[in-house]
Write a protein that holds these residues in place. Structure first.
Motif, short mmCIF file in Angstrom:
data_model
loop_
_atom_site.label_atom_id
_atom_site.label_comp_id
_atom_site.label_asym_id
_atom_site.label_seq_id
_atom_site.Cartn_x
_atom_site.Cartn_y
_atom_site.Cartn_z
N HIS A 191 70.00 31.26 219.75
CA HIS A 191 71.18 31.85 220.26
C HIS A 191 72.24 31.85 219.09
CE1 HIS A 191 70.17 32.89 224.11
NE2 HIS A 191 69.95 31.52 224.44
N SER A 192 72.12 31.01 218.20
CA SER A 192 73.39 30.87 217.22
C SER A 192 73.04 31.97 216.01
CB SER A 192 73.09 29.52 216.35
OG SER A 192 73.35 28.34 217.21
N VAL A 193 71.86 31.97 215.97
CA VAL A 193 71.51 33.26 214.93
C VAL A 193 72.01 34.77 215.51
CG1 VAL A 193 69.59 34.72 213.99
CG2 VAL A 193 69.48 32.06 213.95
N ASP A 194 71.54 34.94 216.64
CA ASP A 194 72.23 36.06 217.32
C ASP A 194 73.70 36.13 217.12
OD1 ASP A 194 71.58 38.45 218.87
OD2 ASP A 194 72.56 37.35 220.43
N TYR A 195 74.37 35.10 217.45
CA TYR A 195 75.82 35.13 217.75
C TYR A 195 76.39 35.35 216.21
CZ TYR A 195 80.86 33.31 217.86
OH TYR A 195 81.82 33.64 218.01
N SER A 292 56.55 34.59 201.57
CA SER A 292 55.26 35.20 202.37
C SER A 292 55.57 36.73 202.90
CB SER A 292 54.87 34.39 203.44
OG SER A 292 54.76 32.87 203.16
N GLY A 293 56.70 37.28 202.50
CA GLY A 293 57.09 38.55 202.91
C GLY A 293 57.32 38.77 204.42
N LEU A 294 57.90 37.68 204.98
CA LEU A 294 57.99 37.53 206.59
C LEU A 294 59.86 37.46 206.73
CD1 LEU A 294 55.40 35.45 207.93
CD2 LEU A 294 55.48 37.84 208.15
N PRO A 295 60.24 37.97 207.55
CA PRO A 295 61.69 37.81 207.90
C PRO A 295 62.30 36.41 208.44
CG PRO A 295 60.80 38.83 209.94
CD PRO A 295 59.91 38.67 208.78
N THR A 296 63.27 36.11 208.14
CA THR A 296 63.68 34.73 208.35
C THR A 296 63.65 34.76 210.28
OG1 THR A 296 66.05 35.46 208.56
CG2 THR A 296 65.10 34.35 206.59
N SER A 297 63.86 33.40 210.55
CA SER A 297 63.60 33.03 212.09
C SER A 297 64.83 33.69 212.88
CB SER A 297 63.14 31.56 212.40
OG SER A 297 62.33 31.31 211.56
N GLY A 298 64.81 33.70 214.13
CA GLY A 298 65.82 33.99 215.25
C GLY A 298 65.84 35.50 215.57
N GLU A 299 66.03 35.72 216.83
CA GLU A 299 66.08 37.08 217.36
C GLU A 299 67.30 37.59 217.12
OE1 GLU A 299 64.62 37.15 221.28
OE2 GLU A 299 62.38 37.00 220.63
N VAL A 300 67.41 38.98 216.97
CA VAL A 300 68.70 39.54 216.96
C VAL A 300 68.55 40.96 217.61
CG1 VAL A 300 70.70 40.23 215.34
CG2 VAL A 300 69.10 38.52 214.58
N LEU A 301 69.68 41.34 218.10
CA LEU A 301 69.62 42.59 218.93
C LEU A 301 69.21 43.67 217.95
CD1 LEU A 301 73.11 42.75 220.78
CD2 LEU A 301 70.78 42.41 221.93
N ALA A 302 68.47 44.57 218.60
CA ALA A 302 68.01 45.78 217.87
C ALA A 302 69.09 46.35 217.16
CB ALA A 302 67.43 46.71 218.75
N GLY A 303 68.72 47.14 216.09
CA GLY A 303 69.54 47.69 215.16
C GLY A 303 70.52 48.71 215.87
N GLU A 304 69.99 49.44 216.64
CA GLU A 304 70.89 50.40 217.42
C GLU A 304 71.90 49.83 218.25
OE1 GLU A 304 67.74 50.30 217.56
OE2 GLU A 304 67.17 52.27 216.50
N GLU A 305 71.55 48.56 218.99
CA GLU A 305 72.50 47.84 219.76
C GLU A 305 73.64 47.13 218.90
OE1 GLU A 305 70.96 45.73 222.99
OE2 GLU A 305 68.95 46.63 222.69
N LEU A 306 73.03 46.88 217.85
CA LEU A 306 74.17 46.17 216.87
C LEU A 306 75.08 47.09 216.26
CD1 LEU A 306 74.96 43.40 215.70
CD2 LEU A 306 73.36 43.71 214.05
#
Length: 314
Positions: A191-195, A292-306
């Protein structure tokens, strides 16, 4: 990279087997190394929990241990911390990502907080089974100078004196400490990442620089660790008491420590200990994922919503 296939509605990558292996290895390395670094603080915490009358402040504990046992006392149990918390970290992070994908597919109609709680709890149950024998040795080595020097002599000595039960004496209170800790820590982090991305940076994660992404990781990790350490301090005191035979059962440990002391004993040093450790773990973990070519952790709203939210606030 193999194992990364497509984006989900929450902006996360839909992971495959390769992704989970990276998370497991990243969790092992990040947890093992950070716990070794803070071994001196852990020694102080354990001794203050086990001998509260003798060591009633951080400074008195430090000075007394230094005077009576020398500088080497502060590094007791480092090997048990590296291997024990390394194995736990591998299970904790790797299985969390696995269960999060599994529950997201099965529990489609449930909110994300429930998914975070369920995923972290499921992972932590198994992670603590692997940690428990190492924790049993660590606490004894740190609080009982003549018990053993480390893993090699500690394991056979404990098995000879208490059998298999000795390794899992504190499993239930360990679950009591680490299950809520993990659930709160992962949920608070997500939730902190998303915020932070939606309300502070106000950009999609993939549009941010590596420094920005790791900065968000550190801030979210610090917040998650601090909140979780406050809530789980009582169980931490019970674990130390049981492992050092200060009480023979959970109820006796609670009665002997006292309700107020459960929440306050060793709390300052635990906050000092846990906050930076969790922050460093997330930093190392996400650095390994980026390498390793992966994104950092934490869910964020989809780009369109953001984008829509950002446009509405402008």
């Amino acid at each position: 990279m193999r194992g990364v296939e497509e984006r989900t509605l929450c902006g996360e990558l839909n992971p495959g087997p390769g992704y989970f292996w990276v998370c497991t290895i990243g969790g092992m390395l990040s947890a093992g190394t950070t716990h070794v670094v803070i071994t001196p603080l852990d020694v102080l915490k354990v001794n203050m929990q086990v001998y509260p009358i003798k060591y009633n402040t951080i400074s008195s504990c430090f000075l007394t241990l230094l005077r009576e046992q020398g500088p080497s006392a502060f590094w007791r149990g480092w090997s048990t911390k590296f291997f024990g918390y390394g194995v736990q970290g591998g299970f904790r992070f790797g299985l969390y990502e696995y269960f999060k994908k599994l529950y997201s597919n099965v529990l489609v109609d449930y909110n994300r907080s429930f998914i975070f709680f369920a995923s972290s709890a499921s992972a932590e149950v198994l992670a603590n089974v692997s940690l428990c024998p190492f924790e049993a040795i660590k606490v004894r080595v740190q609080a009982q100078p003549h018990f053993a020097k480390g893993l090699l002599d500690g394991f056979p000595k404990l098995y000879a004196s208490e059998g298999l039960y000795g390794f899992y004496r504190g499993l239930v209170p360990l679950w009591g400490r680490n299950l809520p800790f993990s659930m709160i820590m992962f949920s608070s982090f997500e939730h902190s990442v998303d915020y932070l991305y939606r309300n502070v940076i106000r950009r999609r994660k993939e549009d941010c620089s590596t420094v920005q992404q790791l900065g968000v990781t550190c801030l979210a990790g610090c917040a998650a660790g601090s909140v979780a350490s406050l809530i789980t301090n009582p169980a931490d005191n019970i674990v130390a008491s049981l492992y050092n035979r200060k009480a023979d059962s959970l109820l006796l440990a609670v009665k002997k420590i006292g309700l107020l002391n459960l929440f306050t004993r060793s709390l300052p040093i635990r906050i000092i200990l846990v906050g930076p450790v969790v922050t460093l773990q997330w930093l190392f973990y996400d650095t390994i994922k980026l390498l390793s070519g992966l994104p950092t952790s934490g869910e964020v709203l989809a780009g369109e919503e953001l984008d829509k939210e950002v446009n509405e606030k402008v």
